[in-house]
Write an enzyme that holds these catalytic residues in place. Structure first.
Site: not given
Lengths: 175, 242
Positions: A46-48
């Site tokens: 999710i972070c990328p």
């Protein structure tokens, strides 16, 4: 969690800048504004979308005299490998391994031992101008962060859904 | 030298072994129930034919009930699992990153470094089907939802019937109630010991006789309890002999 008007807690931590490890402190930031965004972990799915999303819009933030800094509890070495994995990131990632900065900003999840997905916009007085946090599984909108930065820089009363070029509300002094 | 089974053959073996649950449960229940009925009625009723008819009725009802129970149980399980799998597939189509993240956390929790777990999940994500089946197996503990309700029902019913015949047949063919009951108890004991031994053998236990002994103890306890209850309730009403 800190709120608008609170003094931004200082930090001085190792960071990854592109392919090298450095140190970065709040006092070294020379731009008018700063976007400090916390994310849970490197090497996640999710972070990328956020980390890369901010990277793709970095020129627009710079045009607003605004720096970007990402923060997670991963080491600087992990950040470097993560940056390589993502194909390069044009802003520093802070290594808040003990979660000190996340705690200072009130966004450390003591159960999961990671930072919440939180964003702070710090103004020229190095006070919090905007703060938001969302669940670990929900990604943030880079466009919305940029809109907030632009709105804050106008110094005017910006109505709901305000966009650059749109009209302003009355001046604060008129209210 | 032992020859390792190929994965597909091993999977089929596990699927066949899953029927062991129905077989062991069915045989054990059939033997115990019928032995208990025979022992109980022998204590309470004088007529041999009456005891046999009651045991036959109990066997038929037990086999049908157990078979139906296994059928309905497996069918309900399969429907619930299929529903859950459909929900997971919708979730995977709409938000693949949520499942990716959950799988990553699971693998990281099982000893892989976060970076290695990320790479494993990323590779798996090259095939949505591979990612989905891994998530189903790893996160939800679901295999294929291929349980056969009809087969389970028939297996359970047949196992119960087989088990029930073990004490019933000697009781039918031996002329006196007392001798028939002793023969029924002896075959019950032998069968339960054998089933227990077989289960221990399947589970690769070193001392299979302990498994057999456990089954035997349970059987004898149930039969003895049934007989004692029969003796206790006998004075409550007189049942006419046939």
């Amino acid at each position: 969690m800190l709120k608008p008007g609170d003094v931004a807690p200082p930090f001085d931590l190792p960071c990854a800048k592109g392919d090298r490890i450095d140190r970065l402190a709040l006092r070294q930031i020379t731009t008018e504004m700063l976007v400090l965004f916390f994310y849970p972990r490197d090497f996640s799915f999710i972070c990328p979308t956020e980390v890369v999303g901010f990277h793709h819009r970095i020129a627009e933030f710079r045009a607003e005299n605004t720096s970007l800094i990402g923060v997670s509890v991963d080491s600087a070495e992990s950040h470097i490998r993560w940056i390589r994995e993502l194909g390069g990131i044009d802003y520093p990632l802070l290594a808040d391994e003990r979660g000190e900065v996340a705690r200072a900003y009130g966004v450390f999840d003591e159960t999961k031992k990671v930072a919440l997905r939180a964003t702070f916009v710090v103004d020229r007085r190095r006070e919090i101008a905007f703060a938001m946090a969302c669940p670990l599984n929900i990604g943030r909108s880079v466009s919305e962060t940029l809109r907030i930065v632009r709105a804050i820089r106008t110094g005017r009363l910006c109505p709901a859904e305000w966009q650059p070029g749109a009209g302003f509300g009355p001046l604060e002094s008129d209210l | 030298m032992a020859v390792a089974l190929d994965p597909a053959e091993k999977r089929r073996l596990f699927e066949r072994l899953s029927s062991v649950r129905e077989i062991v449960f069915g045989v054990q229940d059939g033997v115990l129930t019928t032995a208990g009925v025979l022992a109980g009625l022998s204590g309470a009723v004088n007529g041999r034919t009456q005891i046999i008819m009651a045991a036959l009725a109990s066997t038929a009802a037990g086999a049908l009930s157990m078979g139906a129970g296994a059928y309905l149980g497996t069918r309900a399980e399969v429907e619930v699992i299929r529903g859950e799998l459909a929900r997971t597939r919708q979730e995977a189509a709409a938000q693949p990153y949520v499942l990716q993240e959950e799988l990553l956390e699971k693998l990281a929790g099982e000893g892989l470094t976060r970076e290695a777990a990320y790479r494993v999940v990323k590779l798996l994500s090259g095939s949505p089907h591979a990612l989905l089946t891994t998530v189903e197996a790893k996160l939800y503990g679901l295999g294929s939802a291929g349980g056969n309700a009809l087969l389970d029902g028939i297996t359970m019913g047949a196992a119960f019937l087989t088990g029930a015949l073990v004490p019933l047949l000697p009781f039918i063919f031996i002329a006196t109630v007392h001798a028939g009951l002793i023969a029924a108890m002896a075959t019950t004991a032998l069968t339960l010991f054998t089933v227990g031994y077989f289960q221990g053998w399947l589970a690769n236990r070193e001392r299979c006789w302990l498994s057999g002994l456990r089954f035997l103890t349970i059987a004898m306890s149930a039969a003895a309890a049934g007989y004692l209850i029969g003796l206790a309730i006998a004075p409550l009403g007189s049942v006419p002999s046939l």
